[in-house]
Design a protein around this motif. Structure first.
Motif, PDB file in Angstrom:
ATOM      1  N   MET A   1     -69.869  -3.940 -50.594  1.00 61.41           N
ATOM      2  CA  MET A   1     -69.544  -3.924 -49.177  1.00 61.41           C
ATOM      3  C   MET A   1     -70.770  -3.646 -48.315  1.00 61.41           C
ATOM      4  O   MET A   1     -70.922  -4.196 -47.225  1.00 61.41           O
ATOM      5  CB  MET A   1     -68.462  -2.866 -48.951  1.00 61.41           C
TER       6      MET A   1
ATOM      7  N   GLY B   1     -69.517  -5.917 -45.378  1.00 66.41           N
ATOM      8  CA  GLY B   1     -68.361  -6.719 -45.762  1.00 66.41           C
ATOM      9  C   GLY B   1     -68.637  -8.190 -45.927  1.00 66.41           C
ATOM     10  O   GLY B   1     -68.288  -8.802 -46.938  1.00 66.41           O
TER      11      GLY B   1
ATOM     12  N   ALA C   1     -64.465  -6.222 -52.254  1.00 67.68           N
ATOM     13  CA  ALA C   1     -65.272  -5.536 -51.240  1.00 67.68           C
ATOM     14  C   ALA C   1     -65.626  -6.426 -50.056  1.00 67.68           C
ATOM     15  O   ALA C   1     -66.711  -6.321 -49.493  1.00 67.68           O
ATOM     16  CB  ALA C   1     -66.545  -4.958 -51.856  1.00 67.68           C
TER      17      ALA C   1
ATOM     18  N   ALA D   1     -63.402  -2.504 -47.813  1.00 65.42           N
ATOM     19  CA  ALA D   1     -64.434  -2.839 -46.835  1.00 65.42           C
ATOM     20  C   ALA D   1     -64.933  -1.615 -46.076  1.00 65.42           C
ATOM     21  O   ALA D   1     -65.884  -1.716 -45.321  1.00 65.42           O
ATOM     22  CB  ALA D   1     -63.915  -3.887 -45.848  1.00 65.42           C
TER      23      ALA D   1
END
Length: 533
Positions: free
Chosen positions: A141, A382, A425, A432
């Motif tokens: 992420m 993200g 992710a 996230a």
């Protein structure tokens, strides 16, 4: 160079990638993982900056699928540092014999879906071509650093280091004039660690942070036995809580007296963890009055430590609520600003204009001469890890272009128009942002593993998110997000740190347990929201 053929290609060898590789290999797939790094670890390979450490308790930031694997590793303290964490992930890779199916020092540059064969053609920076049925992204992420942000940055005569690309070799900061850009969770860890080593430290502060003190005791045999004896409890509990931590919200704000609320806040604060954020009162995310009362509680704690009114003005937030930004844990961070060699520099109204040979120049022309610049400037969270790969789906559509227009996924597990590309992710899942990462990444990788098992068992070869299913999930996600104060605050949680990035709350805010139930229900209903063929 001959094309390599695989059943599944995993991008990344961090927490998600290692587990995904293990599971897919266990079901008999010809699978290989690729990583730009020279070793396993993902985030914990790259983020080796001074002071890097967990702010999830170590004993919950672990894999829970294998009791022997869990109990075979002993942590030295509650919140260990990067070197120990990297060592743990190497222990996992060795225990599961994963290295033979990981290719390091290799960057995936392009992935194109072939609609005639229903397979992905993937190319690397080494000129290799891989033909694979499934493309599984375990890129992390926070893995696409915001590094090249300032005009003339390359002209700087000293060293510039982004915290997410910190060198393995020792960086000598002793006696030097050092500037740190950024004071989020990473910046705080760096600042509090190097303050007594450098000659002069200037901290360039745009947005103050609500920071909570960390209590980080060492673990002896008794503490290790204590947490290992809780394996079954943690395995059952962590996937069901709101954020994948062991603690959770219990009482409603309205159900307690003012005295009881104060006691709860004090107890959570004294825990020395993220408990005040993630297990005090859920209303801090939805009720502006509760948010303000809890925010003021934290401000008072910070004022008592800072004392200096000017420092309080600069370092204590006043224009957003506690918990609507990522909450950092710290160790005597606020006290750093009482040192003679540390100077905070406010850049919200007088921003950094450029970096020149001598140092950093502000908009008003002020030059801060420096020997070293440390950029704790965050990530394209993200989305960035995937948009930096040229990913092409049906009809040649570009994921980078799609997400530049509107960030959409189905449960953070797939994106419509990209068949057989399964994701972890990425936006619109708790992983996230608002989740103990190992909890959420295990949920997602296990779902992906089961989906592929289902396809194979039923003679199918393609899974794809439908437009209707994706639209329904995005609408559900947005309905919850719009009621959450996070959506009304500018931060990387909504992508506002990246110029041109579409604004959307990146993380699913409905809770980790609720997310898990939704994904399992979709699978049980024949993968509702997905087309199988």
């Amino acid at each position: 160079m001959a094309t390599r053929t695989l059943d599944a290609l995993v991008i990344g060898a961090g927490v998600a990638g290692l587990y995904q590789l293990h599971m897919l290999r266990e079901q008999g797939l010809d699978v290989r993982a690729y990583d730009t790094a020279s070793g396993v670890g993902g985030t914990w390979y790259w983020n080796r900056y001074p002071g890097a450490k967990f702010d999830s308790e170590a004993y919950i930031y672990q894999y829970l699928f294998d009791e022997d694997l869990y109990k075979g590793w002993s942590w030295s303290r509650r919140f260990p540092g990067q070197a120990e964490i990297e060592h743990w992930l190497n222990y996992v890779a060795d225990s599961l014999d994963l290295r033979r199916d990981i290719q390091f020092d290799t960057t995936i540059e392009r992935a194109v879906f072939d609609e005639d064969t229903n397979r992905w053609t993937v190319t690397t920076d080494l000129g290799e071509t891989i033909d694979t049925q499934f493309l599984i992204t375990c890129c992390g992420m926070l893995s696409a650093p915001m590094a090249d942000l300032f005009d003339e940055q390359s002209d700087f005569a000293g060293d510039i280091w982004h915290t997410a690309r910190w060198p393995k070799e020792q960086v000598d900061l002793a006696g030097k004039r050092v500037g740190v850009i950024g004071n989020g969770a990473t910046g705080i860890q760096v600042i509090q660690t190097i303050a007594d080593e450098v000659g002069d430290l200037k901290v360039f502060i745009r947005t103050p942070q609500y920071a909570l003190p960390m209590k980080n005791p060492s673990y002896g045999p008794g503490e290790v036995q204590w947490y290992k004896s809780r394996f079954d409890e943690l395995q059952q509990n962590l996937p069901t809580t709101f954020t994948g931590f062991e603690y959770d919200f219990t009482d409603a704000w309205a159900d307690l007296t003012p005295e009881q609320r104060q006691t709860r806040l004090e107890d959570c604060y004294e825990d020395g963890s993220l408990k005040l954020w993630l297990a005090s009162f859920a209303e801090i995310f939805s009720d502006e009055q509760v948010s303000e009362e809890v925010s003021e509680f934290v401000r008072q704690k910070m004022r008592a430590r800072l004392q200096d009114p000017e420092l309080c003005e600069l370092l204590i937030p006043s224009d957003y609520g506690f918990g609507t930004h990522r909450v950092p844990l710290e160790s005597n961070y606020l006290e750093v600003y009482h040192r003679d060699n540390v100077t905070p520099v406010a850049v919200k109204n007088n921003p950094i204009a450029r970096i020149v040979r001598e140092g950093i120049v502000l908009a008003d022309g002020t030059l801060h001469e420096l020997d070293v610049i440390i950029m704790a400037t965050g990530f394209d969270a993200g989305t960035g890890a995937l948009t930096r790969i040229d990913i092409r789906g049906r009809g040649g559509r570009s994921l980078k272009e799609d997400w530049f227009t509107d960030i959409r996924t189905t449960m953070g597990l797939m994106v419509h128009g990209y068949p057989n590309m399964l994701t972890t992710a990425v936006p619109l899942a708790p992983s996230a942002a608002l989740c103990n990462m190992t909890t959420c990444l295990q949920q997602q990788t296990e779902w992906i593993d089961e989906a592929i098992r289902h396809l194979r068992a039923n003679g199918k070869s393609v899974i794809e998110a439908t437009k209707e299913g994706q639209d329904a999930w995005v609408a559900h996600h947005d309905e919850l997000a719009d009621e959450n104060l996070i959506s009304k605050t500018s931060s990387w949680y909504v992508g506002s740190n990246v110029p041109g990035k579409p604004r959307r709350v990146l993380s699913y805010v409905g809770g980790v347990g609720a997310y898990r139930e939704a994904t399992l229900e979709a699978a049980a209903a024949g993968y509702k929201g997905f087309a199988l063929s």
